[in-house]
Scaffold this active site. Structure first.
Site, PDB file in Angstrom:
ATOM      1  CE  LYS A  92     -50.601 -14.486  -1.306  1.00  0.00           C
ATOM      2  NZ  LYS A  92     -49.137 -14.424  -0.992  1.00  0.00           N
ATOM      3  NE  ARG A 138     -50.638 -20.723  -0.547  1.00  0.00           N
ATOM      4  CZ  ARG A 138     -50.768 -19.645   0.242  1.00  0.00           C
ATOM      5  NH1 ARG A 138     -51.880 -18.966   0.259  1.00  0.00           N
ATOM      6  NH2 ARG A 138     -49.772 -19.274   0.981  1.00  0.00           N
ATOM      7  NE  ARG A 181     -46.383 -11.400   7.451  1.00  0.00           N
ATOM      8  CZ  ARG A 181     -46.822 -12.195   6.476  1.00  0.00           C
ATOM      9  NH1 ARG A 181     -47.710 -11.746   5.609  1.00  0.00           N
ATOM     10  NH2 ARG A 181     -46.368 -13.418   6.370  1.00  0.00           N
ATOM     11  NE  ARG A 230     -48.199 -15.428   8.710  1.00  0.00           N
ATOM     12  CZ  ARG A 230     -48.628 -15.427   7.454  1.00  0.00           C
ATOM     13  NH1 ARG A 230     -49.440 -14.462   7.041  1.00  0.00           N
ATOM     14  NH2 ARG A 230     -48.270 -16.365   6.612  1.00  0.00           N
ATOM     15  NE  ARG A 232     -45.005 -18.551   4.374  1.00  0.00           N
ATOM     16  CZ  ARG A 232     -44.938 -17.351   4.962  1.00  0.00           C
ATOM     17  NH1 ARG A 232     -44.103 -17.149   5.970  1.00  0.00           N
ATOM     18  NH2 ARG A 232     -45.699 -16.386   4.550  1.00  0.00           N
TER      19      ARG A 232
HETATM   20  P1  AP5 Z   1     -48.376  -9.172   3.092  1.00  0.00           P
HETATM   21  O1  AP5 Z   1     -49.341  -8.258   2.417  1.00  0.00           O
HETATM   22  O2  AP5 Z   1     -48.723  -9.688   4.432  1.00  0.00           O
HETATM   23  O3  AP5 Z   1     -47.945 -10.333   2.076  1.00  0.00           O
HETATM   24  P2  AP5 Z   1     -48.720 -11.633   1.605  1.00  0.00           P
HETATM   25  O4  AP5 Z   1     -48.473 -11.813   0.156  1.00  0.00           O
HETATM   26  O5  AP5 Z   1     -50.159 -11.589   2.054  1.00  0.00           O
HETATM   27  O6  AP5 Z   1     -47.889 -12.695   2.394  1.00  0.00           O
HETATM   28  P3  AP5 Z   1     -48.327 -13.958   3.250  1.00  0.00           P
HETATM   29  O7  AP5 Z   1     -47.086 -14.389   3.986  1.00  0.00           O
HETATM   30  O8  AP5 Z   1     -49.530 -13.691   4.118  1.00  0.00           O
HETATM   31  O9  AP5 Z   1     -48.687 -14.937   2.162  1.00  0.00           O
HETATM   32  P4  AP5 Z   1     -48.632 -16.433   2.216  1.00  0.00           P
HETATM   33  O10 AP5 Z   1     -49.278 -16.702   0.926  1.00  0.00           O
HETATM   34  O11 AP5 Z   1     -47.340 -17.086   2.453  1.00  0.00           O
HETATM   35  O12 AP5 Z   1     -49.391 -16.772   3.589  1.00  0.00           O
HETATM   36  P5  AP5 Z   1     -50.894 -17.157   3.916  1.00  0.00           P
HETATM   37  O13 AP5 Z   1     -51.257 -16.459   5.147  1.00  0.00           O
HETATM   38  O14 AP5 Z   1     -51.768 -17.030   2.717  1.00  0.00           O
HETATM   39  O15 AP5 Z   1     -46.962  -8.396   3.154  1.00  0.00           O
HETATM   40  C1  AP5 Z   1     -45.853  -9.007   3.828  1.00  0.00           C
HETATM   41  C2  AP5 Z   1     -45.035  -7.888   4.537  1.00  0.00           C
HETATM   42  O16 AP5 Z   1     -44.423  -7.067   3.540  1.00  0.00           O
HETATM   43  C3  AP5 Z   1     -45.879  -6.952   5.399  1.00  0.00           C
HETATM   44  O17 AP5 Z   1     -45.143  -6.604   6.530  1.00  0.00           O
HETATM   45  C4  AP5 Z   1     -46.126  -5.718   4.510  1.00  0.00           C
HETATM   46  O18 AP5 Z   1     -46.248  -4.535   5.270  1.00  0.00           O
HETATM   47  C5  AP5 Z   1     -44.851  -5.699   3.651  1.00  0.00           C
HETATM   48  N1  AP5 Z   1     -45.124  -5.274   2.275  1.00  0.00           N
HETATM   49  C6  AP5 Z   1     -46.207  -5.572   1.501  1.00  0.00           C
HETATM   50  N2  AP5 Z   1     -46.073  -5.019   0.276  1.00  0.00           N
HETATM   51  C7  AP5 Z   1     -44.864  -4.383   0.274  1.00  0.00           C
HETATM   52  C8  AP5 Z   1     -44.175  -3.617  -0.717  1.00  0.00           C
HETATM   53  N3  AP5 Z   1     -44.690  -3.393  -1.953  1.00  0.00           N
HETATM   54  N4  AP5 Z   1     -42.956  -3.103  -0.388  1.00  0.00           N
HETATM   55  C9  AP5 Z   1     -42.421  -3.321   0.850  1.00  0.00           C
HETATM   56  N5  AP5 Z   1     -43.048  -4.011   1.824  1.00  0.00           N
HETATM   57  C10 AP5 Z   1     -44.258  -4.548   1.545  1.00  0.00           C
HETATM   58  O19 AP5 Z   1     -50.751 -18.728   4.177  1.00  0.00           O
HETATM   59  C11 AP5 Z   1     -50.078 -19.225   5.319  1.00  0.00           C
HETATM   60  C12 AP5 Z   1     -50.073 -20.750   5.276  1.00  0.00           C
HETATM   61  O20 AP5 Z   1     -51.428 -21.233   5.288  1.00  0.00           O
HETATM   62  C13 AP5 Z   1     -49.451 -21.379   4.025  1.00  0.00           C
HETATM   63  O21 AP5 Z   1     -48.036 -21.496   4.137  1.00  0.00           O
HETATM   64  C14 AP5 Z   1     -50.159 -22.733   3.983  1.00  0.00           C
HETATM   65  O22 AP5 Z   1     -49.621 -23.627   4.919  1.00  0.00           O
HETATM   66  C15 AP5 Z   1     -51.572 -22.370   4.442  1.00  0.00           C
HETATM   67  N6  AP5 Z   1     -52.456 -22.038   3.322  1.00  0.00           N
HETATM   68  C16 AP5 Z   1     -53.067 -20.837   3.099  1.00  0.00           C
HETATM   69  N7  AP5 Z   1     -53.816 -20.892   1.976  1.00  0.00           N
HETATM   70  C17 AP5 Z   1     -53.683 -22.145   1.479  1.00  0.00           C
HETATM   71  C18 AP5 Z   1     -54.195 -22.796   0.324  1.00  0.00           C
HETATM   72  N8  AP5 Z   1     -55.021 -22.167  -0.538  1.00  0.00           N
HETATM   73  N9  AP5 Z   1     -53.822 -24.080   0.116  1.00  0.00           N
HETATM   74  C19 AP5 Z   1     -53.013 -24.735   0.957  1.00  0.00           C
HETATM   75  N10 AP5 Z   1     -52.484 -24.168   2.078  1.00  0.00           N
HETATM   76  C20 AP5 Z   1     -52.819 -22.873   2.332  1.00  0.00           C
END
Ligand code: AP5
Length: 219
Positions: A13, A86, A125, A158, A169
């Protein structure tokens, strides 16, 4: 164009939202990034979110909804939402807020990838603590190992990218977030499914081709 990007942790994402924001000249609003900035600043919001994030649980809706609606109001122009909504409650509150402002989401991109591909993406990552650029130790390497291409900072991992927290997660995603796709389908919104199992460039090309069509339809 106002968009939402949905998908499990590690679906790509953040990676794809940065590219969407550049191509369509819209802002990138990531709930995870905003929470991490609040944590780093030691704010009350950051402190409240900390234990949830570290254990892979969702931060309570009340905290997230006001934080994201505030970010949307402050955004200059249109945006792509990353990581929000979410839960169905978050989606309902987002709809209410948009309706009050006379705005709407024109498309929802749903990145689809199986759980077994996720672990390697997340544990590999690395990100820049200074500018937020995201890399991968195998799939998206920086030019110099562990150093950000943009500003020369040492990359960090992270705290929630350990195998144990990743499993929690994913559990939260399946139990609380997957239903958001059905919520939008039920309201007749354009949900654009994208196979995110392939490489980063391949996924980007697939998203752009579908969004270009959407763009030409909405004007
Ligand atoms: P990346 O692009 O970073 O993936 P992502 O989908 O953004 O993953 P996140 O871990 O950031 O998502 P998340 O939803 O768990 O965390 P968030 O920060 O939102 O890619 C990941 C890796 O893969 C990178 O190294 C990239 O280079 C590689 N990659 C990407 N695409 C690839 C491909 N096609 N092929 C190979 N490699 C690839 O949330 C963190 C925490 O915050 C949550 O757990 C929760 O506690 C809280 N939180 C955030 N938003 C909310 C909400 N709306 N409600 C409640 N809690 C929330």
């Amino acid at each position: 164009m106002r968009l939402i990007l949905l998908g499990p942790p590690g679906a790509g994402k953040g990676t794809q939202c940065k590219r969407i924001a550049d191509r369509y000249e819209i802002a990138h609003l990531s709930s995870g990034d905003i929470l991490r900035v609040e944590r780093a600043a030691g704010s009350e919001l950051g402190q409240k979110a900390q234990s949830y994030m570290d254990s892979g649980r969702l931060v309570p809706d009340g905290i997230i909804i006001s934080m994201m609606i505030d970010a949307m109001k402050k955004a200059v122009g249109e945006y792509v939402l990353d990581g929000f909504p979410r839960t169905v409650v978050q989606a309902e509150e987002l709809d209410k807020s948009l309706a009050e402002a006379g705005e709407e989401i024109v498309g929802i991109v749903n990145l689809r990838v199986s759980d077994d591909r996720i672990a390697g993406r997340l544990t590999g990552r690395r990100s820049c603590p200074q500018c937020g650029a995201v890399y991968h130790i195998e799939n998206l390497k920086p030019r110099v190992e562990n150093i950000c291409d943009r500003d020369g900072e040492a990359l960090v991992q992270r705290a929630d990218d350990t195998p144990e927290v990743v499993a929690d997660r994913l559990k939260a995603y399946h139990e609380q977030t997957a239903a958001v796709v059905g919520y939008y389908e039920g309201r007749g919104k354009a949900v654009i499914d994208v196979d995110a199992a392939g490489g980063i460039e391949e996924v980007t090309a697939s998203i752009f081709s579908k969004l270009d069509v959407l763009c030409s339809q909405v004007g």
